[in-house]
Enzyme design. Structure first.
Site, PDB file in Angstrom:
ATOM      1  CG  ASP A 233      -1.954   1.097   1.144  1.00  0.00           C
ATOM      2  OD1 ASP A 233      -3.023   0.845   0.573  1.00  0.00           O
ATOM      3  OD2 ASP A 233      -1.691   2.217   1.655  1.00  0.00           O
TER       4      ASP A 233
ATOM      5  CG  HIS B 116      -6.909  12.857  -9.111  1.00  0.00           C
ATOM      6  ND1 HIS B 116      -7.143  11.867  -8.193  1.00  0.00           N
ATOM      7  CD2 HIS B 116      -7.632  13.941  -8.710  1.00  0.00           C
ATOM      8  CE1 HIS B 116      -7.984  12.317  -7.272  1.00  0.00           C
ATOM      9  NE2 HIS B 116      -8.304  13.575  -7.566  1.00  0.00           N
TER      10      HIS B 116
ATOM     11  CD  GLU C 127      -4.480   3.919  -1.568  1.00  0.00           C
ATOM     12  OE1 GLU C 127      -4.690   4.198  -0.389  1.00  0.00           O
ATOM     13  OE2 GLU C 127      -5.348   4.021  -2.463  1.00  0.00           O
TER      14      GLU C 127
ATOM     15  CG  ASN D  18      -4.320  11.048  -5.931  1.00  0.00           C
ATOM     16  OD1 ASN D  18      -3.572  11.022  -6.903  1.00  0.00           O
ATOM     17  ND2 ASN D  18      -4.991   9.984  -5.528  1.00  0.00           N
TER      18      ASN D  18
END
Length: 617
Positions: free
Chosen positions: A416, A429, A459, A424
């Site tokens: 992760d 993004h 993610e 972001n």
């Protein structure tokens, strides 16, 4: 009384039913014997009648006017009043003019398919003209000399004969014209007392019957002529259609054979090639002559891996049509490989004997390529290009089943990206997408072909390591974590590049009862532990049921070697420090070559276990 009435009504209905039955049986006998008139479509018969009337109409109308003028002169010479004669001839001209107008509507009636109405109108005009001619009988009662009477009678008889000659094709027109004339003459002669007059009256009636009979015969002849013409036309059309159809089939077969993109072949019962179309050259590069010269066509150009299937299909092709397409590969003349799909149909001669089979083969290389592309799209994450969640579960279940069945090690890890939402929100993004793609590309270059790396969602990524011991998996995940620390992304418009880190949760297969969901749950618990402990680290999740409430271990089980655990564990996670796997953390790690699992069993570290409180999650 009611019963008697019912009986009489029943007998009456029986008699009527018997009459109808006799009539039907007589009609059937007449049809079998051929005594009935030929069956001619009304439209064809009416068209023939109307064509004859239209052809002779002007002559008939002109004869009415000329003979009417002669008769008017005779009546005037016989002493009939001039006004009466002029009135009669004027009325005759009006009726002839009206009939001429009816005659002029033939073309329009033919275009609108209203021939029957036109016949009725023309017959009505002829009937009106006959009634006008019959009015001359009234003048005979005023008294005329014998010579004038003879001339009048002969003129009227001539008009009836002219009507038969010009309108014989349509009997109502003839009868409507001559019936008033001959009826008026017969009535006039029967009103006189002499035997000669009576004989003339009787002769007028016989003449009417004779003309009526002639018109019936002429109508029957016309019907037979129309029927014969229809049959001849049908025969000619059938012959022309058969010839044209034969030529069309030959042309179609030639066009299909010469220009079809399909590869069409005819084989004998023993599998020998009898004929092949030029389409084989467009598909394989070999022309028809080269194929005919091959000793075992098409086996010589079929891919070696598919020859057995093709041979079985050809052996069964002559017995029954193929229920589905046979897909196989051929090696073209230029060495390339194409996918083909073939269907077959047995060939049977006129006596029903099997004389071989026909095969139709087409190129499906594009379809196969599209199919592979669709399978790739269905199993690949469109952003990063790695395996998607659906394909991961499908493949991971198979790997887990294989590991449980053959008692092989297996490791699963969840990755992760730390603070991905901040990336972001800070950089946009687009930069977040570039981060995901960079991570996926970096991992794909450092994993084995047997490893399964997939995007799990957002993610988060998942890595499945078959044939890998726990220690090897932990060291690999630590090297991947260190590699991510060295990645720097350059952002347009900013001078300083930025980096990111990942947290890793690791779980391994402990016993046969482990499922994929349990492995994912333990890896997820370890991932949460790594997040709570500060991120950018690798944590290990051990199974709870392996240490609490389990039956005594059996010989040969892997879980028998595990140390006992403290009471009431809820989740187990252990951080793997960089110092244990890499002495120089600042160096860029090289791609890790995972050795076979058996060779590194002794190298697996004995890690102390630390239990996390479940309420910390």
């Amino acid at each position: 009384m009611l019963r008697e009435d019912d009986a009489r009504e029943g007998a009456k209905s029986d008699r009527e039913g018997g009459k109808i039955g006799k009539l039907l049986r007589r009609r059937m006998r007449d049809m079998v014997a051929g005594t009935t008139q030929p069956a001619v479509p009304n439209l064809a018969l009416h068209a023939a009648q109307a064509a004859s009337l239209h052809k002779n109409g002007p002559v008939s109308l002109l004869a009415n006017l000329v003979n009417g003028l002669i008769l008017a002169c005779v009546l005037w010479a016989a002493g009939i009043q001039r006004e009466a004669v002029l009135s009669w001839y004027t009325l005759l001209m009006l009726v002839v003019t009206l009939t001429y107008l009816f005659w002029r509507g033939y073309e329009r009636a033919l275009q609108r398919h209203r021939i029957k109405g036109w016949l009725k109108r023309f017959a009505a005009g002829k009937t009106a003209a006959g009634m006008v001619w019959a009015l001359t009988v009234v003048y005979l009662y005023q008294g005329v000399d014998t010579s004038s009477l003879v001339v009048i009678v002969f003129l009227l008889a001539g008009m009836t004969a002219a009507a038969v000659a010009s309108s014989a094709a349509y009997r109502p027109a003839v009868v409507g014209f001559i019936a008033p004339i001959l009826g008026g003459l017969a009535f006039y002669f029967f009103s006189r007392a002499s035997f000669t007059d009576w004989a003339l009256g009787f002769f007028a009636l016989v003449y009417f019957v004779f003309i009526n009979r002639i018109t019936q015969n002429l109508e029957q002849n016309l019907i037979q002529e129309v029927a014969l013409k229809d049959k001849n036309r049908e025969l000619v059309e059938s012959l022309e259609y058969a010839v044209a159809e034969t030529r069309d089939r030959e042309e179609k077969f030639r066009v299909i054979a010469d220009y079809s993109h399909s590869w069409e072949s005819w084989f004998s019962g023993d599998g020998k090639l009898l004929w092949v179309n030029p389409g084989v050259e467009r598909l394989t590069g070999y022309n028809a002559e080269e194929c005919m010269n091959q000793r075992s066509h098409p086996m010589e150009i079929v891919h070696p891996e598919d020859r057995e299937r093709v041979a079985r299909a050809m052996a069964a092709a002559g017995k029954a049509p193929s229920l589905k397409e046979l897909e196989f590969r051929v090696i073209c003349k230029d060495g390339s490989v194409r996918w083909c799909a073939a269907v077959s149909q047995p060939a049977v001669d006129t006596q029903g004997r099997n004389v071989g089979f026909r095969a139709s083969i087409r190129d499906i290389s594009d379809r196969k390529a599209l199919q592979q592309q669709l399978e790739l799209l269905a199993s690949t994450d469109p952003l990063t290009g790695v395996v998607n969640r659906r394909r991961f579960f499908h493949t991971a279940e198979a790997e887990l089943y294989r590991a449980r069945r053959y008692d092989r090690p297996l490791v699963l890890a969840l990755f992760d990206i730390d603070h991905f939402k901040r990336i972001n929100d800070t950089y946009g993004h687009a930069v977040g997408d570039d981060t995901l793609k960079t991570l996926a590309h970096a991992f794909a270059n450092r994993l084995r072909r047997s490893d399964l790396f997939a995007r799990f969602g957002g993610e988060e990524f998942v890595l499945l390591l078959p044939e890998t011991q726990l220690g090897d998996g932990l060291r690999l995940c630590e090297r991947l974590r260190q590699m991510v620390e060295t990645i720097k992304l350059q952002i347009p418009g900013r001078s300083e590049p930025f980096g990111f880190t990942v947290s890793v949760g690791v779980a391994d297969l402990q016993h046969e009862g482990d499922s994929l969901n349990q492995l994912l749950a333990r890896a997820d618990a370890a991932l949460y532990k790594a997040k709570r402990d500060g991120r950018n680290q690798v944590a290990y999740g051990a199974p709870v049921q392996a240490f609490e409430g389990t039956p005594p271990p059996q010989p040969g089980e892997r879980r028998a070697a595990r140390p006992p655990a403290p009471a009431r564990p809820e989740a187990v996670a252990e951080r793997v420090d960089a110092a244990e796997t890499n002495e120089n953390p600042g160096d860029v790690p090289a791609p890790l070559a995972i050795a076979p699992a058996r060779a590194m069993v002794s190298e697996a570290p004995e890690l102390p276990l630390r239990f996390a409180d479940p309420q910390d999650r």
